[in-house]
Design a protein around this motif. Sequence first.
Motif, PDB file in Angstrom:
ATOM      1  N   ASP A  98      -2.033  10.602   3.747  1.00 10.63           N
ATOM      2  CA  ASP A  98      -3.257  11.139   4.349  1.00 10.63           C
ATOM      3  C   ASP A  98      -4.417  10.160   4.318  1.00 10.63           C
ATOM      4  O   ASP A  98      -5.528  10.515   4.738  1.00 10.63           O
ATOM      5  N   TYR A  99      -4.200   8.937   3.829  1.00 10.62           N
ATOM      6  CA  TYR A  99      -5.309   8.004   3.637  1.00 10.62           C
ATOM      7  C   TYR A  99      -6.070   7.742   4.941  1.00 10.62           C
ATOM      8  O   TYR A  99      -7.292   7.889   5.004  1.00 10.62           O
ATOM      9  N   TRP A 100      -5.352   7.351   5.989  1.00  9.98           N
ATOM     10  CA  TRP A 100      -6.025   6.987   7.237  1.00  9.98           C
ATOM     11  C   TRP A 100      -6.608   8.208   7.933  1.00  9.98           C
ATOM     12  O   TRP A 100      -7.697   8.117   8.541  1.00  9.98           O
ATOM     13  N   THR A 119      -9.870   8.929   6.236  1.00 12.83           N
ATOM     14  CA  THR A 119     -10.846   7.889   6.564  1.00 12.83           C
ATOM     15  C   THR A 119     -11.405   8.088   7.966  1.00 12.83           C
ATOM     16  O   THR A 119     -12.628   7.994   8.195  1.00 12.83           O
ATOM     17  N   PHE A 120     -10.551   8.372   8.935  1.00 16.28           N
ATOM     18  CA  PHE A 120     -11.011   8.585  10.306  1.00 16.28           C
ATOM     19  C   PHE A 120     -11.865   9.850  10.407  1.00 16.28           C
ATOM     20  O   PHE A 120     -12.827   9.902  11.191  1.00 16.28           O
ATOM     21  N   MET A 121     -11.515  10.881   9.651  1.00 20.98           N
ATOM     22  CA  MET A 121     -12.315  12.110   9.657  1.00 20.98           C
ATOM     23  C   MET A 121     -13.732  11.830   9.163  1.00 20.98           C
ATOM     24  O   MET A 121     -14.716  12.300   9.747  1.00 20.98           O
ATOM     25  N   LEU A 122     -13.860  11.053   8.093  1.00 24.46           N
ATOM     26  CA  LEU A 122     -15.177  10.713   7.569  1.00 24.46           C
ATOM     27  C   LEU A 122     -15.969   9.892   8.580  1.00 24.46           C
ATOM     28  O   LEU A 122     -17.170  10.128   8.794  1.00 24.46           O
ATOM     29  N   ARG A 166     -26.169  13.225  -0.983  1.00 21.91           N
ATOM     30  CA  ARG A 166     -24.994  13.352  -1.839  1.00 21.91           C
ATOM     31  C   ARG A 166     -24.281  14.678  -1.595  1.00 21.91           C
ATOM     32  O   ARG A 166     -23.047  14.742  -1.544  1.00 21.91           O
ATOM     33  N   VAL A 167     -25.037  15.750  -1.416  1.00 22.81           N
ATOM     34  CA  VAL A 167     -24.431  17.053  -1.149  1.00 22.81           C
ATOM     35  C   VAL A 167     -23.678  17.042   0.170  1.00 22.81           C
ATOM     36  O   VAL A 167     -22.569  17.584   0.289  1.00 22.81           O
ATOM     37  N   VAL A 168     -24.269  16.407   1.188  1.00 23.38           N
ATOM     38  CA  VAL A 168     -23.612  16.332   2.504  1.00 23.38           C
ATOM     39  C   VAL A 168     -22.283  15.593   2.403  1.00 23.38           C
ATOM     40  O   VAL A 168     -21.262  16.036   2.947  1.00 23.38           O
ATOM     41  N   LEU A 169     -22.260  14.481   1.697  1.00 22.53           N
ATOM     42  CA  LEU A 169     -21.030  13.696   1.580  1.00 22.53           C
ATOM     43  C   LEU A 169     -19.968  14.451   0.786  1.00 22.53           C
ATOM     44  O   LEU A 169     -18.774  14.407   1.115  1.00 22.53           O
ATOM     45  N   LEU A 170     -20.394  15.164  -0.255  1.00 17.43           N
ATOM     46  CA  LEU A 170     -19.419  15.926  -1.043  1.00 17.43           C
ATOM     47  C   LEU A 170     -18.849  17.090  -0.242  1.00 17.43           C
ATOM     48  O   LEU A 170     -17.688  17.466  -0.422  1.00 17.43           O
ATOM     49  N   ARG A 171     -19.657  17.661   0.660  1.00 18.94           N
ATOM     50  CA  ARG A 171     -19.128  18.714   1.522  1.00 18.94           C
ATOM     51  C   ARG A 171     -18.092  18.154   2.490  1.00 18.94           C
ATOM     52  O   ARG A 171     -17.122  18.844   2.833  1.00 18.94           O
ATOM     53  N   LEU A 172     -18.304  16.922   2.945  1.00 12.98           N
ATOM     54  CA  LEU A 172     -17.290  16.283   3.789  1.00 12.98           C
ATOM     55  C   LEU A 172     -15.975  16.105   3.039  1.00 12.98           C
ATOM     56  O   LEU A 172     -14.892  16.151   3.629  1.00 12.98           O
ATOM     57  N   THR A 177       0.812  -1.217   0.000  1.00 11.72           N
ATOM     58  CA  THR A 177       0.000   0.000   0.000  1.00 11.72           C
ATOM     59  C   THR A 177       0.847   1.270   0.000  1.00 11.72           C
ATOM     60  O   THR A 177       0.287   2.374  -0.014  1.00 11.72           O
ATOM     61  N   SER A 178       2.163   1.132   0.011  1.00  9.05           N
ATOM     62  CA  SER A 178       3.044   2.303   0.038  1.00  9.05           C
ATOM     63  C   SER A 178       3.693   2.591  -1.303  1.00  9.05           C
ATOM     64  O   SER A 178       4.378   3.611  -1.442  1.00  9.05           O
ATOM     65  N   ARG A 179       3.502   1.718  -2.285  1.00 14.34           N
ATOM     66  CA  ARG A 179       4.227   1.876  -3.550  1.00 14.34           C
ATOM     67  C   ARG A 179       3.741   3.095  -4.338  1.00 14.34           C
ATOM     68  O   ARG A 179       4.532   3.835  -4.920  1.00 14.34           O
ATOM     69  N   GLN A 180       2.418   3.326  -4.370  1.00 15.21           N
ATOM     70  CA  GLN A 180       1.867   4.432  -5.141  1.00 15.21           C
ATOM     71  C   GLN A 180       1.815   5.710  -4.302  1.00 15.21           C
ATOM     72  O   GLN A 180       1.636   5.670  -3.077  1.00 15.21           O
ATOM     73  N   ALA A 181       1.929   6.847  -4.968  1.00 10.85           N
ATOM     74  CA  ALA A 181       1.921   8.128  -4.255  1.00 10.85           C
ATOM     75  C   ALA A 181       0.534   8.512  -3.774  1.00 10.85           C
ATOM     76  O   ALA A 181       0.377   9.209  -2.772  1.00 10.85           O
ATOM     77  N   THR A 182      -0.516   8.076  -4.485  1.00 12.70           N
ATOM     78  CA  THR A 182      -1.888   8.412  -4.112  1.00 12.70           C
ATOM     79  C   THR A 182      -2.675   7.140  -3.819  1.00 12.70           C
ATOM     80  O   THR A 182      -2.281   6.046  -4.230  1.00 12.70           O
ATOM     81  N   ARG A 183      -3.818   7.328  -3.141  1.00 14.87           N
ATOM     82  CA  ARG A 183      -4.628   6.179  -2.771  1.00 14.87           C
ATOM     83  C   ARG A 183      -6.105   6.584  -2.776  1.00 14.87           C
ATOM     84  O   ARG A 183      -6.447   7.713  -2.398  1.00 14.87           O
ATOM     85  N   LYS A 184      -6.948   5.652  -3.177  1.00 20.24           N
ATOM     86  CA  LYS A 184      -8.382   5.924  -3.275  1.00 20.24           C
ATOM     87  C   LYS A 184      -9.086   5.529  -1.984  1.00 20.24           C
ATOM     88  O   LYS A 184      -8.891   4.437  -1.471  1.00 20.24           O
ATOM     89  N   VAL A 185      -9.918   6.448  -1.486  1.00 22.84           N
ATOM     90  CA  VAL A 185     -10.744   6.178  -0.313  1.00 22.84           C
ATOM     91  C   VAL A 185     -12.154   5.864  -0.796  1.00 22.84           C
ATOM     92  O   VAL A 185     -12.765   6.669  -1.510  1.00 22.84           O
TER      93      VAL A 185
END
Length: 283
Positions: free
Chosen positions: A242-244, A247-250, A200-206, A176-184
Amino acid sequence: MDLTQIDLDHLMKASEAWFPVVVAYGSRLVLAVFTLLIGWWLINRLTARVGGLLATRHSDKTLQGFIENLANVVLKILLAVSVASMVGVETTSFIAAIGAAGLAIGLALQGSLANFAGGVLILLFRPFRVGDWIEAQGVSGTVDSIQIFHTVLRTGDNKTVIVPNGALSNGTITNTSRQATRKVVFDVAVDSDADLQRARVVLLRLADDSRVLPEPAPEVVVATLGESSITLSLRLWTSNADYWAVTFMLNEHVRERLREAKIELPLAQRLVRMVSVADKAGA
């Protein structure tokens, strides 16, 4: 006849018999010593060159030293056998003994040799590096060190796990460290009567966070449709570091934001079967 003359004649005859033998074996010995010295020097230069070549290709230092020493030992053994045959030593039985010993050692150390081969493959092809977070053989953790026979992982709760390289090189490895970016991919279930556009609007604001990458843009899709709930999936991209945190913020804010927008979450359902006393008696 003088006794001294007899001894001199005997010595001359003996020297005539042994002189060709001494010359023949002496020349062989000189040639063998010369070959040994030159070969020894060439092997040292060659193995040092191999180590330098591996260093220019940024190979692992452990692998560099191991391959350099292994090549040095093997070539010097072959040189010693060749020099012995030049002197006249019968080397057939010696080679057979080496082969038999190698076979016996190989059979006795099958598992270790498999781990050794796996370690060489890992150090050569570099599916992961020290500091990477990997998942393999049912464990996950940060790679602390890569040895010839095993790899040392440090789990998230600071446990040390030693994984044999044979199984590691032959199994599936998730790095999980090889790529510079990661999809949540963040899934959240809402009530089946909820306003999907508002959710949908609420989630996009998050997703409006400095740690979320603008490209590809965050999106919200309907993942599944259930009898009493609908699963919305928020999909966004962050840097690997910043992946984790994202994720924890969401996880922390999604429930509160949805309730502020009057979007209900599905209630847990439990099926209760009422059995009367008469039913029990009939049973």
